[in-house]
Design a protein around this motif. Structure first.
Motif, PDB file in Angstrom:
ATOM      1  N   VAL A  79     -50.512 -42.622  50.485  1.00  0.00           N
ATOM      2  CA  VAL A  79     -50.237 -44.034  50.206  1.00  0.00           C
ATOM      3  C   VAL A  79     -51.338 -44.562  49.296  1.00  0.00           C
ATOM      4  N   PRO A  80     -51.104 -45.670  48.586  1.00  0.00           N
ATOM      5  CA  PRO A  80     -52.108 -46.161  47.634  1.00  0.00           C
ATOM      6  C   PRO A  80     -53.404 -46.590  48.322  1.00  0.00           C
ATOM      7  N   ASP A  81     -54.529 -46.184  47.736  1.00  0.00           N
ATOM      8  CA  ASP A  81     -55.820 -46.701  48.193  1.00  0.00           C
ATOM      9  C   ASP A  81     -55.898 -48.197  47.874  1.00  0.00           C
ATOM     10  N   ASP A  96     -52.858 -46.994  41.440  1.00  0.00           N
ATOM     11  CA  ASP A  96     -51.601 -46.958  40.693  1.00  0.00           C
ATOM     12  C   ASP A  96     -51.082 -45.533  40.639  1.00  0.00           C
ATOM     13  N   PHE A  97     -49.937 -45.280  41.282  1.00  0.00           N
ATOM     14  CA  PHE A  97     -49.346 -43.944  41.248  1.00  0.00           C
ATOM     15  C   PHE A  97     -48.697 -43.638  39.902  1.00  0.00           C
ATOM     16  N   GLY A  98     -48.458 -44.658  39.092  1.00  0.00           N
ATOM     17  CA  GLY A  98     -47.805 -44.452  37.809  1.00  0.00           C
ATOM     18  C   GLY A  98     -46.441 -45.108  37.787  1.00  0.00           C
ATOM     19  N   THR A  99     -45.593 -44.660  36.872  1.00  0.00           N
ATOM     20  CA  THR A  99     -44.297 -45.315  36.647  1.00  0.00           C
ATOM     21  C   THR A  99     -43.106 -44.432  36.998  1.00  0.00           C
ATOM     22  N   VAL A 100     -43.357 -43.217  37.488  1.00  0.00           N
ATOM     23  CA  VAL A 100     -42.264 -42.271  37.731  1.00  0.00           C
ATOM     24  C   VAL A 100     -41.856 -42.311  39.201  1.00  0.00           C
ATOM     25  N   MET A 200     -42.916 -42.002  44.895  1.00  0.00           N
ATOM     26  CA  MET A 200     -43.434 -41.950  43.527  1.00  0.00           C
ATOM     27  C   MET A 200     -44.018 -40.577  43.227  1.00  0.00           C
ATOM     28  N   ALA A 201     -43.910 -40.162  41.975  1.00  0.00           N
ATOM     29  CA  ALA A 201     -44.658 -38.999  41.491  1.00  0.00           C
ATOM     30  C   ALA A 201     -46.066 -39.483  41.171  1.00  0.00           C
TER      31      ALA A 201
END
Length: 338
Positions: A79-81, A96-100, A200-201
């Motif tokens: 999960v996001p920090d 931010d995991f990104g956009t994918v 998310m990827a």
């Protein structure tokens, strides 16, 4: 008096060096907004470092549950920090995991769909290793029943159906049967919206990133599996769904038979899909969000498929509701949705 934008910029300036740039992102089904924050420095791949800012107006939503659940889930899944937080004002600066999204992965790489779903099922298995003694509320009968009532309160009026006294008795008996069956299922930490738009990827890891988990509860172990394999936004046939249910049955090394497990999945699926049909109409009528209407036919097909399976496998208690649904609701539904 400070505007929401002023409060946001004050939060960012207090936690970041100068030179960052803010890009606002499209909203979701909640009152939260998200902004991608671009920092002026590069990572080791030569890309700008980015964070996500969650903006949850405190008069609409609280971020306290998000923080609590993030601290629980990080013990088992990616999960996001949380980089910085102001829970009183409703701001969280996140990894931010990104956009994918997972939906993009399976849409762009058809040859590896099964491998991606295996990863999603494995991630779900890991999520279910969390102890149920954590500080999360129970997904109890009252909550499950209230969710199903969204079908009666929002969906039925939208398609022009009003329950008679006889229909109301059928409905109450049907709900009671589902609740009795769900209550017997093993309990785990339940994400409650585990599907292609909330995985998310992770651009910085091989592990799937898990997001939008703040509504997690302790509930039945089939709920998140239903969310994944009968996703409102992704259409697979029943043979594929059955195969994924079987795969998770093997991953979990369950002692019950696959048929019994599939029955549990479909019982849980009926509850979820009644809820989702109501939620999609509520999003339209209460919140002015019409983009979910296009997904209603998929959810209805899933509901009908689950009821068909249950009746074919001896769950005769659902027959009165199914008969009422087919004769009194579906004609009005098809007139509305085609």
């Amino acid at each position: 008096m400070m505007t929401r934008h002023d409060e946001m910029m004050a939060f960012l300036n207090a936690n970041l060096a100068t030179g960052f740039r803010v890009e606002s992102l499209a909203g979701d089904a909640s009152f939260r907004r998200y902004h991608r924050i671009y920092l002026p420095n590069m990572n080791d791949k030569g890309e700008l470092v980015t964070y996500l800012l969650m903006d949850a107006p405190p008069d609409k939503e609280s971020v306290v549950e998000f923080v609590k659940v993030a601290n629980i889930m990080t013990m088992a899944v990616n999960v996001p920090d949380i980089i910085a937080q102001d829970t009183a004002l409703g701001f969280l600066l996140l990894q931010d995991f990104g956009t994918v999204e997972f939906a993009h992965l399976i849409g762009d790489d058809a040859n590896n769909i099964d491998a991606y779903y295996t990863q999603a099922l494995q991630t779900l298995k890991e999520l279910q290793t969390l102890p149920i003694e954590v500080d999360l509320p129970a997904y109890d009968d009252a909550k499950l029943s209230d969710e199903m009532d969204l079908f009666d309160e929002w969906f039925l009026p939208y398609v022009g159906v009003k329950m008679t006294d006889e229909a109301m008795q059928i409905w109450q008996d049907f709900k009671s049967h589902l609740l009795d069956k769900i209550a017997t299922q093993p309990k785990v930490v339940v994400h409650r919206d585990y599907h292609s738009r909330n995985l998310m990827a992770d651009k910085g890891s091989d592990a799937l990133g898990v997001i939008d988990f703040q509504d997690a509860l302790i509930g039945a172990y089939t709920y998140d599996l239903v969310s994944l394999v009968r996703d409102a936004y992704i259409n697979f046939d029943e043979h594929w769904v059955d195969a994924k249910i079987g795969e998770f049955h093997l991953l979990k090394e369950l002692s019950i038979s696959l048929d019994d497990f599939t029955k549990e999945v479909n019982i849980m699926g009926v509850q979820r899909h009644l809820k989702v049909l109501g939620i999609f109409i509520r999003l339209l009528q209460r919140d002015g969000k019409d983009r979910y209407l296009v997904n209603v036919p998929k959810v209805m097909r899933d509901l009908l498929g689950e009821l068909d399976w249950l009746i074919a496998h001896g769950e005769v208690a659902v027959q009165p509701f199914y008969d009422w649904l087919k004769t009194k609701v579906l004609p009005s539904y098809y007139a509305k949705f085609g």
